[in-house]
Design a protein around this motif. Structure first.
Motif, PDB file in Angstrom:
ATOM      1  N   ARG A 279      -3.197   9.325   6.258  1.00 55.20           N
ATOM      2  CA  ARG A 279      -3.514   9.673   4.876  1.00 55.20           C
ATOM      3  C   ARG A 279      -4.823  10.453   4.770  1.00 55.20           C
ATOM      4  O   ARG A 279      -5.641  10.434   5.683  1.00 55.20           O
ATOM      5  N   SER A 280      -5.016  11.047   3.601  1.00 54.62           N
ATOM      6  CA  SER A 280      -6.301  11.646   3.269  1.00 54.62           C
ATOM      7  C   SER A 280      -7.031  10.637   2.378  1.00 54.62           C
ATOM      8  O   SER A 280      -6.810  10.581   1.172  1.00 54.62           O
TER       9      SER A 280
ATOM     10  N   VAL B 290       0.835  -1.208   0.000  1.00 50.05           N
ATOM     11  CA  VAL B 290       0.000   0.000   0.000  1.00 50.05           C
ATOM     12  C   VAL B 290       0.869   1.256   0.000  1.00 50.05           C
ATOM     13  O   VAL B 290       0.592   2.219  -0.724  1.00 50.05           O
ATOM     14  N   GLN B 291       1.931   1.261   0.784  1.00 51.26           N
ATOM     15  CA  GLN B 291       2.807   2.434   0.861  1.00 51.26           C
ATOM     16  C   GLN B 291       3.423   2.779  -0.497  1.00 51.26           C
ATOM     17  O   GLN B 291       3.604   3.949  -0.831  1.00 51.26           O
TER      18      GLN B 291
ATOM     19  N   ASN C  87     -10.435   9.609   9.907  1.00 50.57           N
ATOM     20  CA  ASN C  87      -9.279   8.719   9.856  1.00 50.57           C
ATOM     21  C   ASN C  87      -8.862   8.177  11.225  1.00 50.57           C
ATOM     22  O   ASN C  87      -7.680   7.950  11.478  1.00 50.57           O
ATOM     23  N   THR C  88      -9.833   7.983  12.070  1.00 50.73           N
ATOM     24  CA  THR C  88      -9.503   7.317  13.318  1.00 50.73           C
ATOM     25  C   THR C  88      -9.479   5.825  13.077  1.00 50.73           C
ATOM     26  O   THR C  88     -10.104   5.304  12.149  1.00 50.73           O
ATOM     27  N   LYS C  89      -8.774   5.139  13.922  1.00 49.17           N
ATOM     28  CA  LYS C  89      -8.646   3.691  13.789  1.00 49.17           C
ATOM     29  C   LYS C  89      -9.996   3.017  13.814  1.00 49.17           C
ATOM     30  O   LYS C  89     -10.266   2.099  13.018  1.00 49.17           O
TER      31      LYS C  89
ATOM     32  N   CYS D 172      -6.370   4.899  -2.769  1.00 47.87           N
ATOM     33  CA  CYS D 172      -5.871   5.743  -3.854  1.00 47.87           C
ATOM     34  C   CYS D 172      -6.165   5.044  -5.170  1.00 47.87           C
ATOM     35  O   CYS D 172      -6.308   3.821  -5.211  1.00 47.87           O
ATOM     36  N   SER D 173      -6.290   5.816  -6.247  1.00 47.16           N
ATOM     37  CA  SER D 173      -6.503   5.270  -7.584  1.00 47.16           C
ATOM     38  C   SER D 173      -7.491   4.106  -7.548  1.00 47.16           C
ATOM     39  O   SER D 173      -8.648   4.280  -7.183  1.00 47.16           O
TER      40      SER D 173
END
Length: 589
Positions: free
Chosen positions: A469-470, A430-431, A478-480, A492-493
């Motif tokens: 991330r956004s 993912v990164q 974006n909390t766990k 993304c994408s």
């Protein structure tokens, strides 16, 4: 009793059909009711040397019979070799543990290489020759009816067709006596001998071949009388136009591979392949050279070329001679995994990435391991009528078809992509995803790549990374907890994450979605322990559960609880289908 002994004892078609694991009525209908000529599809392929080769590809029913006959005969060859304490090393084509590479490897570092091509090789084996071999060869000595039915399965228009799975095996059996005689001549004349289908090769460390084998008269190459006689006595003819003698001060090749110092591909073949890859990655298409000009190439054709190149590289890396190549040790080298790849491996890595994640024909699903793949495939199979986006249900007019691809991890994906099962590898995947996409054409891939993971401690590191991330969807703080409870996350994408639905806020894993009767099943008197992968004396692990319980008996298992996971996969597919490049650009801004 070995399969060879069972074959030798068979006296009728019924016993032969049983040996191939077919119903006699199926065998009779395929071979004797339907005209054999109607059970092939004919097409032309371009030869490397120019011209066209006719391929007769059997249709599915006949191909199945021929494939099983091929496996039966290969089993018989193993028994024969084991009984004589022999390791086959003369014929390298279409033989277990032999290949075009092992054939070429025998002729490395030789001063002279002689290549001989046999004309119309497969056409040299007619019905009578095939039947007669199985009747009279001392290793078989089959019943008349069995020899006849084998020839009936194998032959088309009184010859062995190119395209049949059993043609190469039968040619090797019949040609073995020639191999033995030519190998004997090779030893007498200080040469090495090998054959790959219709390509015969002799090589020597001497400055010149013995004239009895071959001699050069001006610009002509003259095959020695004894060698020619042996070949013609076996029912073959030499293709004079393709007879070559290659010296070590020029490039020497054997069946298309360079053998001067090590087995290698031709430099022009690599340059052409590299150019194809570059065009594919930057434009989405590539062209190939043909005898009639340039044509658009397919993904499968390019994959075949890259696999071939990679197989040669791997063979050289893994050769027992010389020091081990440390790069091939499967170890974690962090984010710089590409540094261990050579130039050709980097192109293959980029191609694998492109095919699986950029230009995939179906939505691609990555789970944590092979057991999760089995669970989800089985669930989709059983619930196909409720999930038309995931599978086409089997009916009288069509076969069952899975409409999503499950990614299979292997040592090669770990080496070339640093991608394997488990949260650690998937977090790195993912990164790197956004950066890796930049290399390819700028276009939103048409199909999503979906990570489907257990909602437990496994993806902790990934979720921690996502919190920074956004995210594109849903719009979270974006909390766990929000990530863990989301139906899905658009990272993304075309990359998405699905976590197994939590139970009252508690962690879950795939096994939690089976009912208790399924989880309580015994295998050889042992109980299932979902916390273990391996088996023990009293318990069995996830791998055994996935195969022995889920896969083998899926028709008797309830997969209703898996609907909550399949619904999320469908949700991603529908969401991604509606997404356009412009919407993605807006969301990213």
């Amino acid at each position: 009793m070995t399969r060879l002994e069972l074959l030798q004892k068979a006296t009728n078609k019924r016993e032969f059909a049983k040996l191939l694991k077919f119903n006699i009525s199926f065998l009779t209908r395929t071979l004797y009711v339907k005209p054999i000529e109607t059970q092939y599809e004919q097409f032309q392929i371009t030869k490397r040397s120019g011209g066209q080769r006719t391929i007769n590809a059997p249709k599915p029913e006949l191909k199945d019979i021929q494939s099983r006959l091929s496996e039966l005969l290969l089993d018989c060859i193993d028994v024969i070799n084991e009984g004589k304490n022999l390791e086959p090393s003369l014929s390298h084509g279409f033989t277990r543990n032999r290949s075009i590479i092992t054939n070429a490897e025998k002729h490395i570092n030789q001063k002279n290489v002689l290549n001989i091509d046999l004309s119309d090789f497969f056409d040299s084996f007619n019905f009578g020759r095939v039947r007669g071999f199985f009747l009279k060869n001392k290793n078989f000595l089959l019943h008349d009816d069995i020899a006849t039915v084998i020839a009936k399965i194998a032959c088309l228009n009184d010859s062995l067709p190119q395209g049949s799975p059993c043609s190469p095996v039968i040619t090797n059996l019949i040609t073995h006596s020639l191999d033995v005689r030519l190998a004997s001549l090779a030893r007498r004349w200080s040469c090495i001998y090998s054959r790959y289908a219709d390509d015969i090769t002799f090589s020597t460390r001497k400055k010149l071949f013995v004239p009895k084998l071959v001699r050069i008269e001006g610009t002509n190459i003259v095959v020695g009388k004894r060698l020619r006689e042996e070949i013609e006595r076996s029912g073959f003819e030499i293709n004079e136009k393709k007879t070559r003698v290659q010296l070590n001060d020029s490039r020497q090749d054997v069946t298309g591979l360079v053998v001067n110092e090590k087995v290698n591909i031709k430099s022009e073949y690599w340059r052409e392949t590299r150019a194809m890859c570059h065009n594919l990655f930057t434009t989405g298409t590539y062209t190939k050279n043909t005898t009639t000009g340039k044509e658009e190439g397919s993904i499968s054709e390019l994959e075949g070329r890259l696999n071939f190149i990679d197989s040669v590289d791997r063979y050289n890396h893994m050769r027992p001679k010389g020091a081990d190549d440390h790069r091939y040790q499967t170890r974690d080298v962090g984010l710089d995994y590409k540094k261990r790849l050579n130039v050709r491996e980097k192109y293959f890595s980029k191609f694998m990435y492109y095919r699986s994640f950029i230009d995939s024909e179906k939505p691609t699903i990555l789970c944590e391991g092979k057991t999760d793949n089995v669970y989800l495939k089985s669930a989709i199979n059983r619930l196909a009528n409720q999930y038309p986006l995931l599978a086409c249900e089997k009916n009288k007019d069509s076969h069952y078809e899975l409409l999503v691809d499950f990614y299979n991890y292997s040592k090669r994906t770990r080496f070339l992509l640093d991608l394997f099962g488990g949260g650690h590898y998937l977090k790195k995947f993912v990164q790197r995803y956004d950066d890796n996409l930049q290399y390819y054409k700028k276009k939103l891939p048409k199909n999503p790549v979906i990570l489907v993971l257990d909602n437990d401690s496994g993806p902790n590191a990934l979720i921690k990374d996502l919190e920074k991330r956004s995210l594109l969807y849903p719009k979270l703080q974006n909390t766990k907890e929000e990530i863990r409870d989301a139906e899905f996350v658009h990272i993304c994408s075309n990359l998405y994450l699905i976590l197994t639905p939590r139970s009252n806020g508690n962690s879950t894993m795939m096994e939690n979605f089976f009912d208790q009767p399924t989880l309580s099943r015994l295998v050889d008197g042992r109980k299932f322990d979902p916390d273990k992968d391996a088996d023990s004396i009293t318990t069995y692990g996830k791998n055994t559960f996935s195969i022995k319980v889920v896969k083998e008996d899926k028709s008797n298992i309830s997969f209703d609880n898996f609907k909550s996971i399949l619904d999320r996969i469908v949700g991603v597919i529908q969401y991604h289908k509606k997404l356009s490049d412009s919407e993605l650009d807006t969301a990213q801004k």
